[in-house]
Design a protein around this motif. Sequence first.
Motif, mmCIF file in Angstrom:
data_model
loop_
_atom_site.group_PDB
_atom_site.id
_atom_site.type_symbol
_atom_site.label_atom_id
_atom_site.label_comp_id
_atom_site.label_asym_id
_atom_site.label_seq_id
_atom_site.Cartn_x
_atom_site.Cartn_y
_atom_site.Cartn_z
ATOM 1 N N GLN A 1 -11.417 -10.072 0.824
ATOM 2 C CA GLN A 1 -12.219 -9.211 -0.050
ATOM 3 C C GLN A 1 -11.557 -7.834 -0.139
ATOM 4 N N ASP A 2 -11.266 -7.408 -1.359
ATOM 5 C CA ASP A 2 -10.689 -6.083 -1.577
ATOM 6 C C ASP A 2 -11.732 -5.033 -1.192
ATOM 7 N N ARG B 1 -3.402 -2.719 -2.302
ATOM 8 C CA ARG B 1 -4.798 -2.967 -1.939
ATOM 9 C C ARG B 1 -4.894 -3.406 -0.485
ATOM 10 N N ILE B 2 -6.124 -3.314 0.040
ATOM 11 C CA ILE B 2 -6.414 -3.709 1.415
ATOM 12 C C ILE B 2 -7.520 -4.752 1.359
ATOM 13 N N LEU B 3 -7.325 -5.861 2.048
ATOM 14 C CA LEU B 3 -8.301 -6.946 2.030
ATOM 15 C C LEU B 3 -8.795 -7.257 3.442
ATOM 16 N N LEU C 1 -8.198 1.988 5.873
ATOM 17 C CA LEU C 1 -8.968 0.797 6.233
ATOM 18 C C LEU C 1 -10.462 1.111 6.271
ATOM 19 N N LEU C 2 -10.829 2.314 6.723
ATOM 20 C CA LEU C 2 -12.232 2.713 6.809
ATOM 21 C C LEU C 2 -12.795 3.158 5.459
ATOM 22 N N GLY C 3 -11.954 3.223 4.429
ATOM 23 C CA GLY C 3 -12.431 3.603 3.106
ATOM 24 C C GLY C 3 -12.609 5.092 2.911
ATOM 25 N N PHE C 4 -12.051 5.933 3.795
ATOM 26 C CA PHE C 4 -12.149 7.376 3.604
ATOM 27 C C PHE C 4 -11.259 7.841 2.442
ATOM 28 N N VAL D 1 0.843 -1.202 0.000
ATOM 29 C CA VAL D 1 0.000 0.000 0.000
ATOM 30 C C VAL D 1 0.875 1.248 0.000
ATOM 31 N N ARG D 2 0.556 2.135 -0.935
ATOM 32 C CA ARG D 2 1.217 3.436 -0.995
ATOM 33 C C ARG D 2 0.140 4.507 -1.043
#
Length: 615
Positions: free
Chosen positions: A428-429, A422-424, A412-415, A371-372
């Motif tokens: 699940q991405d 990517r974060i899974l 992680l919270l999608g802000f 992740v960057r």
Amino acid sequence: MFRYFENLLRPTEVSPEAPPPALSGRQGLVRFYLHFVRQVRGLLVALFFAGLLVALLDVTIPVMIGRVVELVGHATPAEIFRDHWHELLFMAAVMVVLRPASLLLRVLITNQAIASGLMNLVRWQNHWHVVRQSWNFFQNDFAGRIATRVMQTGPSLRESVVSATNAVWYIIVYGTSAVLLLAHIDTRLAVPMLVWFIGYGLMLRYFVPRMRDRSRAMSEVRSALTGRIVDSYTNILTVKLFSRARDEDDFVRETIDEHTATHRRQLRLTTRYIITLNLINAGLMVATGGTALWLWQAGEISVGTVAMALPLAWQISNMAGWVGDNVTMIFENIGVVQEGMRSIAVPRQMPDAPGAPDLVVTRGGIRFEHVRFGYGSARGVLHDLNLEIAPGERVGLVGHSGAGKSTLVNLLLGFHRPEAGRILIDGQDIAGVTQESLRGQIAMVTQDTSLLHRSIRDNIRYGRPRAPEAEIRAAAAQAEATDFIDLLEDWNGRTGFDAHVGERGVKLSGGQRQRIAIARVILKNAPILVLDEATSALDSEVEAAIQGQLETLMRGRTVIAIAHRLSTIARMDRLLVMENGRIVEQGTHAYLLAAGGPYARMWLRQSGGFVEAAE
């Protein structure tokens, strides 16, 4: 009758499927209007025809006046009522029955069906769209200005649509009918009115665009003024603490002076418009009256025609003022709508992917893969970060301010979305799932706890709106909050769980707000828990009591805890030390102390009161 028309449009009955069109320029404005007009087209068609009926009936009034004058001049009183009673009865029916009925229909459609319905439909759908904008959207503007735009756009769009619908028929039907009536009697009678129409059109062509531009400027400065005032009030504690009321005066005075100057420029134009309109209306009356008298003197028209022509010209003058006011109002409101579109007709910065499924969490494993992220800057914040957190593992994040801890949690919270990698969660991405389902599976307690200006009960059950009363009270007890909740009373006499907490929870202390936030998280019962300095606002005694409850809360959940006070996370399964967007060391508290690295140095810098925790 009232209720029937009021129920024709229910603004909040259906949530919009799509946001308003987000196009720039004139095309974008037209499509923005059409987006809402299509939803009420039946009512607008009805209003259109009601306006047509009113305009046609208004044209008959000067005709009836002229006919009455002719009858009085050529018949005896006995002959009028004996031979022409049917004409008089028809005139009375038009005035007493038909015209009031058509006006009533137009008013019912305008006031009962459209006025509040369309206004609040626009407000509701715009709010629905704006509240789903990204967090970053709200960070880049005044909350007060955004709210003002949402509130003002509804009535402005409604007024411009209704005024345009009414004005069109008066211009087309009334004006055309008047010219045709006069021309039918004598072409020369219609000449003053035709000249007047040309002058009226040129006047509108000159003034209307300028009124639109100045109205837009006025709306912009009004929104800016509201934003600055709301900003001062929202941060009133800071203003008081730093004794900066005079500086806030200067901050607001600057925009009030700009508002005053902008308003005066707008009013100057309005004054010139009113004077010009009155001059051409006076010219119409004099020219029409002079032409009618000249033709009557020559014996080419009757006295009844003179009696018809003068009221017709007078009504045209009055209609011109009314239509002019409507046209002015239309473009003033269009300016407000254009300004409001800057916050409303904005593409969603981080929409869900089309057809995105909900996130399903069965175990709670989290993985960051290369992740960057750097908020668009070349320097960056997170650099090729790899991290795997096992289901049920409790991880503590430590590091100096700016190391990237909060950025990691916000991703992680999608802000925000990673610029690379990517974060899974459970494989699940998270970029491919709905954001609401993602945040629904994560509970978070922040350091800067903000509560809603609602009751204690509503704040606690915000994560589970349908939670039963018993569970709400159990969560409050587990957060050590019931003692102070039972003593609360607000300015309206509401007590306990019914008491309201004030804007952002200002009526509670920092520790009380944080306990309410912890109770809210306990009740939400999400499989992933994020704690960002969750106990930083608590005194030592309450913190000690809650730490035991947090231990129970963390059991069986995947936990990420951020803390500067290292003693609060020393018992975590694993500690991650971040520096400059990278994880520089990780391990248990004991392992990191023994390693003598960055964590050990941070530990030594902190108070000796934590020695017992180390042991």
